[in-house]
Design a protein around this motif. Structure first.
Motif, PDB file in Angstrom:
ATOM      1  N   TYR A 177       0.824  -1.203   0.000  1.00 31.04           N
ATOM      2  CA  TYR A 177       0.000   0.000   0.000  1.00 31.04           C
ATOM      3  C   TYR A 177       0.861   1.257   0.000  1.00 31.04           C
ATOM      4  O   TYR A 177       0.440   2.307  -0.456  1.00 31.04           O
ATOM      5  CB  TYR A 177      -0.932   0.011   1.219  1.00 31.04           C
ATOM      6  CG  TYR A 177      -1.678   1.318   1.379  1.00 31.04           C
ATOM      7  CD1 TYR A 177      -2.804   1.592   0.609  1.00 31.04           C
ATOM      8  CD2 TYR A 177      -1.225   2.299   2.254  1.00 31.04           C
ATOM      9  CE1 TYR A 177      -3.473   2.807   0.719  1.00 31.04           C
ATOM     10  CE2 TYR A 177      -1.887   3.514   2.378  1.00 31.04           C
ATOM     11  CZ  TYR A 177      -3.010   3.757   1.606  1.00 31.04           C
ATOM     12  OH  TYR A 177      -3.650   4.960   1.702  1.00 31.04           O
ATOM     13  N   LEU A 178       2.064   1.141   0.522  1.00 28.00           N
ATOM     14  CA  LEU A 178       2.922   2.309   0.685  1.00 28.00           C
ATOM     15  C   LEU A 178       3.653   2.702  -0.595  1.00 28.00           C
ATOM     16  O   LEU A 178       4.375   3.693  -0.624  1.00 28.00           O
ATOM     17  CB  LEU A 178       3.910   2.069   1.826  1.00 28.00           C
ATOM     18  CG  LEU A 178       3.232   1.900   3.194  1.00 28.00           C
ATOM     19  CD1 LEU A 178       4.229   1.484   4.250  1.00 28.00           C
ATOM     20  CD2 LEU A 178       2.521   3.173   3.606  1.00 28.00           C
ATOM     21  N   ASP A 179       3.497   1.931  -1.668  1.00 23.65           N
ATOM     22  CA  ASP A 179       3.965   2.381  -2.974  1.00 23.65           C
ATOM     23  C   ASP A 179       3.035   3.494  -3.454  1.00 23.65           C
ATOM     24  O   ASP A 179       1.871   3.572  -3.053  1.00 23.65           O
ATOM     25  CB  ASP A 179       3.944   1.238  -3.996  1.00 23.65           C
ATOM     26  CG  ASP A 179       4.935   0.134  -3.645  1.00 23.65           C
ATOM     27  OD1 ASP A 179       5.794   0.376  -2.777  1.00 23.65           O
ATOM     28  OD2 ASP A 179       4.827  -0.955  -4.219  1.00 23.65           O
ATOM     29  N   VAL A 180       3.558   4.363  -4.306  1.00 23.20           N
ATOM     30  CA  VAL A 180       2.737   5.433  -4.882  1.00 23.20           C
ATOM     31  C   VAL A 180       2.395   5.062  -6.322  1.00 23.20           C
ATOM     32  O   VAL A 180       3.282   4.689  -7.093  1.00 23.20           O
ATOM     33  CB  VAL A 180       3.477   6.787  -4.849  1.00 23.20           C
ATOM     34  CG1 VAL A 180       2.660   7.865  -5.552  1.00 23.20           C
ATOM     35  CG2 VAL A 180       3.773   7.196  -3.408  1.00 23.20           C
ATOM     36  N   ILE A 237       5.698   4.197  -8.219  1.00 25.48           N
ATOM     37  CA  ILE A 237       6.911   4.719  -7.579  1.00 25.48           C
ATOM     38  C   ILE A 237       7.102   4.001  -6.253  1.00 25.48           C
ATOM     39  O   ILE A 237       6.190   3.927  -5.427  1.00 25.48           O
ATOM     40  CB  ILE A 237       6.820   6.240  -7.345  1.00 25.48           C
ATOM     41  CG1 ILE A 237       6.428   6.959  -8.644  1.00 25.48           C
ATOM     42  CG2 ILE A 237       8.152   6.774  -6.850  1.00 25.48           C
ATOM     43  CD1 ILE A 237       4.994   7.376  -8.706  1.00 25.48           C
ATOM     44  N   GLU A 238       8.314   3.473  -6.055  1.00 20.51           N
ATOM     45  CA  GLU A 238       8.614   2.699  -4.843  1.00 20.51           C
ATOM     46  C   GLU A 238       9.915   3.173  -4.221  1.00 20.51           C
ATOM     47  O   GLU A 238      10.890   3.429  -4.914  1.00 20.51           O
ATOM     48  CB  GLU A 238       8.731   1.208  -5.181  1.00 20.51           C
ATOM     49  CG  GLU A 238       9.134   0.344  -4.005  1.00 20.51           C
ATOM     50  CD  GLU A 238       9.389  -1.106  -4.401  1.00 20.51           C
ATOM     51  OE1 GLU A 238       9.660  -1.915  -3.492  1.00 20.51           O
ATOM     52  OE2 GLU A 238       9.339  -1.421  -5.600  1.00 20.51           O
ATOM     53  N   MET A 239       9.916   3.293  -2.904  1.00 22.32           N
ATOM     54  CA  MET A 239      11.122   3.607  -2.148  1.00 22.32           C
ATOM     55  C   MET A 239      11.576   2.338  -1.451  1.00 22.32           C
ATOM     56  O   MET A 239      10.814   1.716  -0.713  1.00 22.32           O
ATOM     57  CB  MET A 239      10.812   4.698  -1.117  1.00 22.32           C
ATOM     58  CG  MET A 239      11.971   5.098  -0.223  1.00 22.32           C
ATOM     59  SD  MET A 239      13.265   6.009  -1.060  1.00 22.32           S
ATOM     60  CE  MET A 239      14.690   5.025  -0.613  1.00 22.32           C
ATOM     61  N   GLN A 240      12.823   1.913  -1.700  1.00 19.40           N
ATOM     62  CA  GLN A 240      13.342   0.677  -1.106  1.00 19.40           C
ATOM     63  C   GLN A 240      14.627   0.995  -0.344  1.00 19.40           C
ATOM     64  O   GLN A 240      15.629   1.396  -0.941  1.00 19.40           O
ATOM     65  CB  GLN A 240      13.609  -0.372  -2.179  1.00 19.40           C
ATOM     66  CG  GLN A 240      14.060  -1.714  -1.663  1.00 19.40           C
ATOM     67  CD  GLN A 240      12.965  -2.461  -0.905  1.00 19.40           C
ATOM     68  OE1 GLN A 240      11.782  -2.279  -1.171  1.00 19.40           O
ATOM     69  NE2 GLN A 240      13.352  -3.294   0.035  1.00 19.40           N
ATOM     70  N   LEU A 279       9.191   3.398 -11.338  1.00 21.06           N
ATOM     71  CA  LEU A 279      10.290   4.247 -10.879  1.00 21.06           C
ATOM     72  C   LEU A 279      10.659   3.797  -9.467  1.00 21.06           C
ATOM     73  O   LEU A 279       9.864   3.930  -8.544  1.00 21.06           O
ATOM     74  CB  LEU A 279       9.870   5.722 -10.893  1.00 21.06           C
ATOM     75  CG  LEU A 279      10.984   6.775 -10.853  1.00 21.06           C
ATOM     76  CD1 LEU A 279      10.420   8.154 -11.163  1.00 21.06           C
ATOM     77  CD2 LEU A 279      11.689   6.816  -9.512  1.00 21.06           C
ATOM     78  N   THR A 280      11.852   3.245  -9.328  1.00 19.54           N
ATOM     79  CA  THR A 280      12.286   2.672  -8.056  1.00 19.54           C
ATOM     80  C   THR A 280      13.470   3.451  -7.494  1.00 19.54           C
ATOM     81  O   THR A 280      14.456   3.675  -8.202  1.00 19.54           O
ATOM     82  CB  THR A 280      12.682   1.193  -8.241  1.00 19.54           C
ATOM     83  OG1 THR A 280      11.589   0.479  -8.823  1.00 19.54           O
ATOM     84  CG2 THR A 280      13.052   0.567  -6.913  1.00 19.54           C
ATOM     85  N   ILE A 281      13.351   3.867  -6.250  1.00 26.73           N
ATOM     86  CA  ILE A 281      14.428   4.590  -5.570  1.00 26.73           C
ATOM     87  C   ILE A 281      15.047   3.641  -4.557  1.00 26.73           C
ATOM     88  O   ILE A 281      14.329   3.075  -3.719  1.00 26.73           O
ATOM     89  CB  ILE A 281      13.884   5.835  -4.855  1.00 26.73           C
ATOM     90  CG1 ILE A 281      13.093   6.710  -5.839  1.00 26.73           C
ATOM     91  CG2 ILE A 281      15.016   6.645  -4.223  1.00 26.73           C
ATOM     92  CD1 ILE A 281      12.080   7.607  -5.167  1.00 26.73           C
TER      93      ILE A 281
END
Length: 312
Positions: A61-64, A76-79, A117-119
């Motif tokens: 759920y925390l992906d945008v 968009i995902e922050m890893q 888009l992955t950070i």
């Protein structure tokens, strides 16, 4: 003034995926995907940030997720921490977002492009020092792209970004600096504040604007990620220690084989290749025993019998 770190997935969702985040997300995507050109004019955020949901639902759920005005989908995902099969998971999520557009019997013409888009807060591609990398389908030798640019992968690797605040020039520089360094700031620097959308992002990230429950949840998530990174670092260090230990043992075996073969050759002359091969696969313990026992050998046959006994 103190800001939450956008590197924490919960905070990232709040900053880039809230109802009031459209302008922020448009500026960020234009900076990273389109080099600062104002290609994206509008978008719709899917499953916008909701504190109650974010604190109870699973991490996905925390992906945008956003849908652009042309129907294209952006995930968009922050890893923060590297996980097993991470690169496969990114591709899986990209493919799932693409195929889920169609119901049974629907026309392929209705499919729209998907961008992931992955950070990452770790280095994923050692082959380049570039902070931003883009992947598309293309012909392997001639390098021309597939006719339909349906699937694209973008990666931002934060550890590769080394610019200081005074060195920021492009819009992408400023956004990446914001993600990497927001938690270290105590004011909104002029360099970032000149971009209205980044100023808004810092306003959302201001801890003074968050509830006690939100701050506690952010702290828990941040500690969880730090613990995970710590476990990974510990496992890597233990692996390196084990590797060094194995390397030392291999070196001892190599030296023992060379020494024994020299001594045997000096005593009995040329050693048959079959015997040499048997010696080369002995353990360090057996080599040490051979180093003592060969002194009692009177002929090459004694060595042959000794090796046969070890092989039984």
């Amino acid at each position: 003034m103190k800001f939450i770190s956008p590197k924490v997935d919960y905070a990232f969702k709040k900053i880039f995926g809230s109802e009031q985040s459209q302008a922020i997300l448009i500026s960020f995507l234009n900076a990273i995907i389109y080099g600062g050109n104002q290609i994206i004019q509008s978008l719709t955020i899917v499953n916008p940030y909701n504190p109650g949901q974010a604190m109870t639902l699973k991490d996905t759920y925390l992906d945008v997720k956003a849908v652009l005005e042309d129907g294209s989908i952006v995930i968009i995902e922050m890893q923060v921490a590297r996980v097993s099969a991470f690169s496969k998971r990114v591709v899986y999520n990209l493919g799932k977002a693409y195929t889920n557009q169609l119901g049974i019997g629907e026309n392929y013409l209705t499919l729209t492009p998907v961008i992931a888009l992955t950070i990452t807060d770790f280095i994923l591609f050692n082959q380049t020092t570039d902070v931003i990398n883009q992947f598309v389908f293309q012909e392997k030798t001639k390098k021309f792209e597939y006719p339909d640019a349906e699937l694209q992968l973008f990666f931002i690797e934060l550890p590769k970004f080394k610019k200081t605040l005074s060195e920021l020039s492009s819009l992408s520089d400023k956004w990446i600096y914001f993600i990497k360094e927001a938690a270290t700031l105590d004011t909104i620097p002029d360099k970032l504040g000149e971009v209205n959308e980044i100023e808004l992002a810092l306003t959302i990230a201001n801890q003074a604007e968050m509830t006690v429950e939100e701050l506690e949840f952010v702290d828990r998530r941040a500690m969880m990620f730090q613990d995970e990174k710590g476990r990974i670092t510990y496992a890597q260090e233990e692996g390196r220690k084990e590797g060094r230990k194995e390397g030392r043992k291999e070196g001892q075996i190599t030296e023992a084989i060379a020494l024994i073969l020299r001594q045997l050759k000096k005593r009995f002359g040329e050693i048959p290749r079959a015997m040499t091969s048997q010696i080369e696969v002995l353990s360090l313990e057996d080599l040490e025993s051979l180093g003592e026992d060969f002194l009692d050998f009177n002929r090459l046959a004694d060595l042959e019998h000794w090796l046969e006994a070890r092989g039984d």
